[in-house]
Design a protein around this motif. Structure first.
Motif, PDB file in Angstrom:
ATOM      1  N   VAL A   9      37.249  51.298  30.657  1.00  0.00           N
ATOM      2  CA  VAL A   9      38.435  51.628  31.453  1.00  0.00           C
ATOM      3  C   VAL A   9      38.281  52.952  32.191  1.00  0.00           C
ATOM      4  O   VAL A   9      38.599  53.037  33.386  1.00  0.00           O
ATOM      5  N   PRO A  10      37.807  54.043  31.527  1.00  0.00           N
ATOM      6  CA  PRO A  10      37.652  55.292  32.279  1.00  0.00           C
ATOM      7  C   PRO A  10      36.747  55.147  33.503  1.00  0.00           C
ATOM      8  O   PRO A  10      37.011  55.738  34.556  1.00  0.00           O
ATOM      9  N   ALA A  11      35.684  54.354  33.371  1.00  0.00           N
ATOM     10  CA  ALA A  11      34.783  54.156  34.509  1.00  0.00           C
ATOM     11  C   ALA A  11      35.487  53.403  35.632  1.00  0.00           C
ATOM     12  O   ALA A  11      35.286  53.707  36.821  1.00  0.00           O
ATOM     13  N   VAL A  12      36.323  52.425  35.281  1.00  0.00           N
ATOM     14  CA  VAL A  12      37.065  51.679  36.301  1.00  0.00           C
ATOM     15  C   VAL A  12      38.056  52.590  37.014  1.00  0.00           C
ATOM     16  O   VAL A  12      38.191  52.556  38.248  1.00  0.00           O
ATOM     17  N   LEU A  13      38.769  53.415  36.250  1.00  0.00           N
ATOM     18  CA  LEU A  13      39.714  54.352  36.852  1.00  0.00           C
ATOM     19  C   LEU A  13      38.980  55.352  37.751  1.00  0.00           C
ATOM     20  O   LEU A  13      39.465  55.702  38.837  1.00  0.00           O
ATOM     21  N   TRP A  52      44.891  43.151  48.094  1.00  0.00           N
ATOM     22  CA  TRP A  52      45.714  42.960  46.890  1.00  0.00           C
ATOM     23  C   TRP A  52      45.816  41.479  46.547  1.00  0.00           C
ATOM     24  O   TRP A  52      45.786  41.098  45.370  1.00  0.00           O
ATOM     25  N   THR A  53      45.929  40.633  47.575  1.00  0.00           N
ATOM     26  CA  THR A  53      46.007  39.186  47.333  1.00  0.00           C
ATOM     27  C   THR A  53      44.698  38.661  46.739  1.00  0.00           C
ATOM     28  O   THR A  53      44.698  37.905  45.754  1.00  0.00           O
ATOM     29  N   ALA A  54      43.585  39.088  47.335  1.00  0.00           N
ATOM     30  CA  ALA A  54      42.279  38.658  46.823  1.00  0.00           C
ATOM     31  C   ALA A  54      42.056  39.164  45.402  1.00  0.00           C
ATOM     32  O   ALA A  54      41.508  38.448  44.551  1.00  0.00           O
ATOM     33  N   PHE A  55      42.493  40.392  45.122  1.00  0.00           N
ATOM     34  CA  PHE A  55      42.339  40.966  43.790  1.00  0.00           C
ATOM     35  C   PHE A  55      43.107  40.138  42.767  1.00  0.00           C
ATOM     36  O   PHE A  55      42.620  39.853  41.662  1.00  0.00           O
ATOM     37  N   ALA A  56      44.324  39.731  43.131  1.00  0.00           N
ATOM     38  CA  ALA A  56      45.129  38.927  42.209  1.00  0.00           C
ATOM     39  C   ALA A  56      44.450  37.597  41.903  1.00  0.00           C
ATOM     40  O   ALA A  56      44.482  37.110  40.766  1.00  0.00           O
ATOM     41  N   PHE A  57      43.805  36.993  42.907  1.00  0.00           N
ATOM     42  CA  PHE A  57      43.140  35.707  42.694  1.00  0.00           C
ATOM     43  C   PHE A  57      41.827  35.845  41.921  1.00  0.00           C
ATOM     44  O   PHE A  57      41.462  34.956  41.144  1.00  0.00           O
ATOM     45  N   THR A  58      41.101  36.950  42.134  1.00  0.00           N
ATOM     46  CA  THR A  58      39.745  37.067  41.589  1.00  0.00           C
ATOM     47  C   THR A  58      39.639  38.072  40.442  1.00  0.00           C
ATOM     48  O   THR A  58      38.526  38.473  40.071  1.00  0.00           O
ATOM     49  N   ALA A  59      40.782  38.478  39.871  1.00  0.00           N
ATOM     50  CA  ALA A  59      40.765  39.514  38.831  1.00  0.00           C
ATOM     51  C   ALA A  59      39.939  39.110  37.616  1.00  0.00           C
ATOM     52  O   ALA A  59      39.481  39.970  36.853  1.00  0.00           O
ATOM     53  N   GLY A  60      39.738  37.825  37.404  1.00  0.00           N
ATOM     54  CA  GLY A  60      38.952  37.367  36.266  1.00  0.00           C
ATOM     55  C   GLY A  60      37.455  37.486  36.461  1.00  0.00           C
ATOM     56  O   GLY A  60      36.691  37.302  35.507  1.00  0.00           O
ATOM     57  N   ASN A  61      37.022  37.799  37.675  1.00  0.00           N
ATOM     58  CA  ASN A  61      35.594  37.947  37.968  1.00  0.00           C
ATOM     59  C   ASN A  61      35.244  39.431  37.974  1.00  0.00           C
ATOM     60  O   ASN A  61      35.696  40.174  38.840  1.00  0.00           O
ATOM     61  N   PRO A  62      34.418  39.905  37.024  1.00  0.00           N
ATOM     62  CA  PRO A  62      34.144  41.351  36.940  1.00  0.00           C
ATOM     63  C   PRO A  62      33.547  41.944  38.212  1.00  0.00           C
ATOM     64  O   PRO A  62      33.924  43.050  38.609  1.00  0.00           O
ATOM     65  N   VAL A  63      32.620  41.222  38.860  1.00  0.00           N
ATOM     66  CA  VAL A  63      31.980  41.757  40.056  1.00  0.00           C
ATOM     67  C   VAL A  63      33.008  41.924  41.178  1.00  0.00           C
ATOM     68  O   VAL A  63      33.094  42.985  41.819  1.00  0.00           O
ATOM     69  N   ALA A  64      33.797  40.884  41.419  1.00  0.00           N
ATOM     70  CA  ALA A  64      34.812  40.953  42.471  1.00  0.00           C
ATOM     71  C   ALA A  64      35.860  42.009  42.144  1.00  0.00           C
ATOM     72  O   ALA A  64      36.303  42.764  43.018  1.00  0.00           O
ATOM     73  N   ALA A  65      36.267  42.067  40.870  1.00  0.00           N
ATOM     74  CA  ALA A  65      37.298  43.024  40.475  1.00  0.00           C
ATOM     75  C   ALA A  65      36.832  44.459  40.697  1.00  0.00           C
ATOM     76  O   ALA A  65      37.566  45.289  41.251  1.00  0.00           O
TER      77      ALA A  65
END
Length: 398
Positions: free
Chosen positions: A241-245, A282-295
Motif C-alpha cells: 500500500v505505501p508504494a501504491v500511495l 476513473w471509469t477505466a480504473f473502476a472496470f480494471t481495478a482487479g488487474n494489478p498492471v492496469a490498476a
C-alpha cells in the motif's frame, strides 16, 4: 522563480503534512488521551472545517497587514499551536489547536498564493502556483508516511514536533526574502476589502471555484479509499500500500509540473483534454481495478491528470481574480477543501450503501462528469452573451 517560493512551498509541505498525517496517528492519540477513535477522528474534521471557513475570512482580515507580516503571523501561530499540541494531555486543548492550526494554514496559503503570483511576471501565475502546490504533493508522498513512521517509533507527539521544526526554515526565509510592503498594500491599487469583494462577483470565477471543488472532490474520493481498493480488489498485499500511495503521489508531482508548464500558455486545451481524460481514467480504473498492471498504471496516470487539472484551475482562479489577489487565493483554498471534504464523504456513503470498494472510483467519475457538464453549460452561456466578433479570454476554461 524567486528563491523564496520553494521555501514558501516548504511551509505548505509542513501544513499539508499536518492536515493529512492524523489518519495514521488516530489510534495512538486515542490510547494516549483515553478517548474513542471516533472522537480522535473529529480532530481531522475540525481541521477541514477550519480550512474552509478560515481561508476567505483570514485572507480578508490579513489585507490590513503587509504580506510579510501576514505570512509571519500565520506561520508563527501554526508553529506554536503544534508545540502546544505536542505537550498537551487534554483532548479539548488538542482539538482547539487543530482548529487554530487550520485557520493559520488557510490564511497562510491564501496570502502565499497572492505573494507568489505578485513576485513573478504577470503571465507566470501558473508556474508560481505549481511550486506552492508542490508542497502539498510532497506532503502526500513523503510527509504523511514520515509522520506515521515517527508516530510508530516515538509516539504521535513526535510528528507534531517534526511539523513545527520543518516550519522554521520557511519562517527565516520570509523574514529575509519577502518584501516588507507597507501595511494594507497588497490589495490591488488600494482596492481594499470592498474592492476585492466586488471583483469576486465574476460568474467565470464562480464557475472556476465550483470546478475546482468538483475535481478535487473526485481526487480525494479515490485517494482516500485507495488502500482498501488495492488490497481487496486488486489483490496487492497490505505491505504494498505505501508504494501504491507513493506512486499516486509521484504521478501528482508530475501533474503539477505539467500544469505549471502549460497553465500560463495553454490552459483551455489542458483543462478540456485533461478533464475528458480524467473521466475516462476513473471509469477505466473502476472496470480494471482487479488487474494489478492496469490498476498501477492508472494510479499514476490519474494522480498526474488530477493535479495537472487541479493546479491549472487554481491558477485560472488567480487570473480571473486579478482584481482580488488575496481573496481570490482564499476562496480557491476554500473550494479545494470543500472538495476534499465532500469527495471522501460521498465515497464513504457509497461504501456504506454496500456498493463495494470500486464504488469510490465511480463516484470520482461522477464528480468529474459533473465538472465537465458545468464547464460545458458555462461555456455555452458565455458564448450566448458575448457580442459577435468580440475577443474572448484565452485563459477561460468555461
Amino acid at each position: 522563480m524567486p528563491f523564496v517560493l520553494p521555501l514558501l512551498a516548504l511551509a505548505v509541505f509542513a501544513q499539508s503534512t499536518s492536515e493529512f498525517m492524523l489518519s495514521g496517528l488516530l489510534p495512538d492519540i486515542a490510547r494516549d488521551l483515553h478517548i474513542s477513535v471516533s472522537a480522535a477522528g473529529s480532530l481531522t474534521s475540525a481541521f477541514a472545517v477550519g480550512m474552509v471557513i478560515g481561508a476567505p475570512l483570514l485572507a480578508m482580515l490579513s489585507m490590513r497587514w503587509s504580506r510579510r507580516r501576514a505570512l509571519l503571523a500565520f506561520l508563527v501561530a501554526f508553529l506554536l499551536v503544534h508545540v502546544l499540541g505536542a505537550v498537551t494531555t487534554h483532548y479539548g486543548v488538542l482539538l482547539a489547536t487543530r482548529i487554530v492550526a487550520a485557520l493559520a494554514n488557510a490564511g497562510f496559503l491564501a496570502v502565499a498564493l497572492a505573494t507568489a503570483t505578485a513576485m513573478v511576471a504577470p503571465d507566470a501565475k501558473g508556474r508560481a502556483t505549481s511550486v506552492l502546490l508542490g508542497g502539498t504533493i510532497m506532503a502526500c508522498v513523503a510527509g504523511v508516511p514520515a509522520g506515521a513512521l515517527l508516530g510508530e517509533l516515538w509516539g504521535w507527539r513526535s510528528a507534531f514536533w517534526a511539523v513545527a521544526l520543518v516550519s522554521l526554515p520557511a519562517l527565516l526565509a520570509i523574514l529575509r526574502s519577502v518584501p516588507a510592503d507597507p501595511a494594507g498594500q497588497f490589495a490591488v491599487a488600494g482596492a481594499g476589502t470592498r474592492g476585492e469583494l466586488r471583483a469576486l462577483r465574476s460568474p467565470r470565477l464562480v464557475v472556476l471555484l465550483l470546478l475546482g471543488a468538483l475535481v478535487n472532490g473526485a481526487t480525494f474520493c479515490a485517494f482516500t479509499y485507495l488502500a482498501p481498493l488495492v488490497t481487496d480488489v486488486t489483490g496487492i498485499g497490505s505491505g504494498g500500500v505505501p508504494a501504491v500511495l507513493a506512486l499516486f503521489g509521484l504521478g501528482s508531482f508530475v501533474g503539477v509540473g505539467l500544469g505549471g508548464r502549460l497553465a500560463d500558455t495553454r490552459p483551455v486545451p489542458l483543462l478540456v483534454a485533461g478533464g475528458a481524460a480524467l473521466l475516462l481514467g476513473w471509469t477505466a480504473f473502476a472496470f480494471t481495478a482487479g488487474n494489478p498492471v492496469a490498476a498501477l498504471a492508472l494510479v499514476f496516470v490519474q494522480g498526474a491528470l488530477s493535479f495537472a487539472v487541479g493546479s491549472t484551475l487554481v491558477s485560472q482562479v488567480l487570473y480571473a481574480a486579478a482584481g482580488a489577489p488575496t481573496l481570490g487565493g482564499g476562496f480557491a483554498t476554500a473550494a479545494l477543501n470543500v472538495g476534499a471534504a465532500i469527495g471522501p464523504w460521498c465515497g464513504g456513503a457509497a461504501l456504506t450503501a454496500g456498493f463495494g470498494f470500486r464504488s469510490p472510483l465511480w463516484v470520482s467519475a461522477l464528480l468529474t462528469a459533473l465538472a465537465l457538464v458545468l464547464a460545458g453549460v458555462a461555456h455555452g452561456a458565455r458564448r450566448r452573451t458575448v457580442r459577435p466578433g468580440a475577443p474572448s479570454a484565452q485563459d477561460a476554461p468555461a
